[in-house]
Design a protein around this motif. Structure first.
Motif, PDB file in Angstrom:
ATOM      1  N   GLU A 100      31.783  35.588  50.253  1.00  0.00           N
ATOM      2  CA  GLU A 100      31.929  36.846  50.015  1.00  0.00           C
ATOM      3  C   GLU A 100      33.099  37.445  51.090  1.00  0.00           C
ATOM      4  O   GLU A 100      33.743  38.141  50.734  1.00  0.00           O
ATOM      5  CB  GLU A 100      30.727  37.880  50.432  1.00  0.00           C
ATOM      6  CG  GLU A 100      30.605  39.147  49.951  1.00  0.00           C
ATOM      7  CD  GLU A 100      29.428  39.878  50.111  1.00  0.00           C
ATOM      8  OE1 GLU A 100      29.469  40.998  50.153  1.00  0.00           O
ATOM      9  OE2 GLU A 100      28.308  39.362  49.825  1.00  0.00           O
ATOM     10  N   GLN A 101      32.939  36.786  52.165  1.00  0.00           N
ATOM     11  CA  GLN A 101      33.994  37.272  53.179  1.00  0.00           C
ATOM     12  C   GLN A 101      35.507  36.985  53.006  1.00  0.00           C
ATOM     13  O   GLN A 101      36.353  37.413  53.553  1.00  0.00           O
ATOM     14  CB  GLN A 101      33.624  36.584  54.616  1.00  0.00           C
ATOM     15  CG  GLN A 101      33.947  35.327  54.833  1.00  0.00           C
ATOM     16  CD  GLN A 101      32.439  34.554  54.568  1.00  0.00           C
ATOM     17  OE1 GLN A 101      31.538  35.171  53.978  1.00  0.00           O
ATOM     18  NE2 GLN A 101      32.152  33.543  55.284  1.00  0.00           N
ATOM     19  N   GLU A 102      35.838  35.970  51.915  1.00  0.00           N
ATOM     20  CA  GLU A 102      36.866  35.859  51.462  1.00  0.00           C
ATOM     21  C   GLU A 102      37.480  36.592  50.251  1.00  0.00           C
ATOM     22  O   GLU A 102      38.673  36.422  49.554  1.00  0.00           O
ATOM     23  CB  GLU A 102      37.257  34.359  51.440  1.00  0.00           C
ATOM     24  CG  GLU A 102      37.124  33.632  52.725  1.00  0.00           C
ATOM     25  CD  GLU A 102      37.642  32.257  52.962  1.00  0.00           C
ATOM     26  OE1 GLU A 102      37.793  31.804  53.946  1.00  0.00           O
ATOM     27  OE2 GLU A 102      37.881  31.585  51.849  1.00  0.00           O
ATOM     28  N   PHE A 103      36.638  37.498  49.523  1.00  0.00           N
ATOM     29  CA  PHE A 103      37.066  38.213  48.564  1.00  0.00           C
ATOM     30  C   PHE A 103      38.252  39.172  48.688  1.00  0.00           C
ATOM     31  O   PHE A 103      39.074  39.083  47.906  1.00  0.00           O
ATOM     32  CB  PHE A 103      35.713  38.929  47.973  1.00  0.00           C
ATOM     33  CG  PHE A 103      35.078  37.900  46.959  1.00  0.00           C
ATOM     34  CD1 PHE A 103      35.197  38.128  45.542  1.00  0.00           C
ATOM     35  CD2 PHE A 103      34.047  37.099  47.682  1.00  0.00           C
ATOM     36  CE1 PHE A 103      34.493  37.245  44.660  1.00  0.00           C
ATOM     37  CE2 PHE A 103      33.285  36.323  46.575  1.00  0.00           C
ATOM     38  CZ  PHE A 103      33.589  36.483  45.249  1.00  0.00           C
ATOM     39  N   ASN A 138      42.284  31.774  53.828  1.00  0.00           N
ATOM     40  CA  ASN A 138      41.327  31.815  53.286  1.00  0.00           C
ATOM     41  C   ASN A 138      40.469  30.307  53.548  1.00  0.00           C
ATOM     42  O   ASN A 138      40.314  29.503  52.219  1.00  0.00           O
ATOM     43  CB  ASN A 138      41.261  32.107  51.757  1.00  0.00           C
ATOM     44  CG  ASN A 138      41.338  33.479  51.423  1.00  0.00           C
ATOM     45  OD1 ASN A 138      40.723  34.334  51.605  1.00  0.00           O
ATOM     46  ND2 ASN A 138      42.737  33.626  50.957  1.00  0.00           N
ATOM     47  N   PRO A 139      40.346  30.050  54.829  1.00  0.00           N
ATOM     48  CA  PRO A 139      40.236  28.678  55.140  1.00  0.00           C
ATOM     49  C   PRO A 139      38.764  28.088  54.435  1.00  0.00           C
ATOM     50  O   PRO A 139      38.612  26.838  53.987  1.00  0.00           O
ATOM     51  CB  PRO A 139      39.918  28.803  56.522  1.00  0.00           C
ATOM     52  CG  PRO A 139      39.650  30.137  57.212  1.00  0.00           C
ATOM     53  CD  PRO A 139      40.264  30.616  55.968  1.00  0.00           C
ATOM     54  N   LEU A 140      37.770  28.845  54.165  1.00  0.00           N
ATOM     55  CA  LEU A 140      36.501  28.240  53.655  1.00  0.00           C
ATOM     56  C   LEU A 140      36.647  27.834  52.159  1.00  0.00           C
ATOM     57  O   LEU A 140      36.319  26.832  51.768  1.00  0.00           O
ATOM     58  CB  LEU A 140      35.575  29.208  53.917  1.00  0.00           C
ATOM     59  CG  LEU A 140      35.018  29.762  55.084  1.00  0.00           C
ATOM     60  CD1 LEU A 140      34.164  31.021  55.005  1.00  0.00           C
ATOM     61  CD2 LEU A 140      34.425  28.552  55.860  1.00  0.00           C
ATOM     62  N   THR A 141      37.441  28.831  51.595  1.00  0.00           N
ATOM     63  CA  THR A 141      37.618  28.437  50.063  1.00  0.00           C
ATOM     64  C   THR A 141      38.608  27.129  49.972  1.00  0.00           C
ATOM     65  O   THR A 141      38.433  26.369  49.293  1.00  0.00           O
ATOM     66  CB  THR A 141      38.325  29.613  49.261  1.00  0.00           C
ATOM     67  OG1 THR A 141      37.262  30.598  49.558  1.00  0.00           O
ATOM     68  CG2 THR A 141      38.550  29.367  48.011  1.00  0.00           C
TER      69      THR A 141
END
Length: 87
Positions: A22-25, A46-49
């Motif tokens: 959610e934090q990278e939307f 967007n490192p997590l994605t």
């Protein structure tokens, strides 16, 4: 943010989905353009994605989106025209 029926159909057909946190939307983490099988372009930051895509076996190319994406409100899928891709 996709319809459940569409998501279920993709899973039924054997697709593996990469979840976007959610934090990278807001930073367009979910706006990823496939350019080839397991190859894609996305906005940097967007490192997590990005890591989830790499873990899924994708080659990920990123670009700085401060000017063209964030100010214009469009990620890589919005900034391109359809292209022909060979399998």
């Amino acid at each position: 943010l996709m319809p459940i029926s569409f998501r279920n159909e993709l899973l039924h057909r054997g697709f593996t989905l990469v979840e976007v946190p959610e934090q990278e939307f807001e930073s367009m983490g979910c706006n990823v353009l496939a350019t080839d099988a397991r190859e894609c372009i996305m906005v940097a930051g967007n490192p997590l994605t990005e890591n989830a895509l790499k873990k899924a076996g994708c080659t990920v190319y990123t670009y700085k989106g401060e000017e063209i994406s964030y100010k214009g409100g469009g990620g890589p899928t919005c900034l391109t025209r359809p292209i022909y891709r060979r399998d």
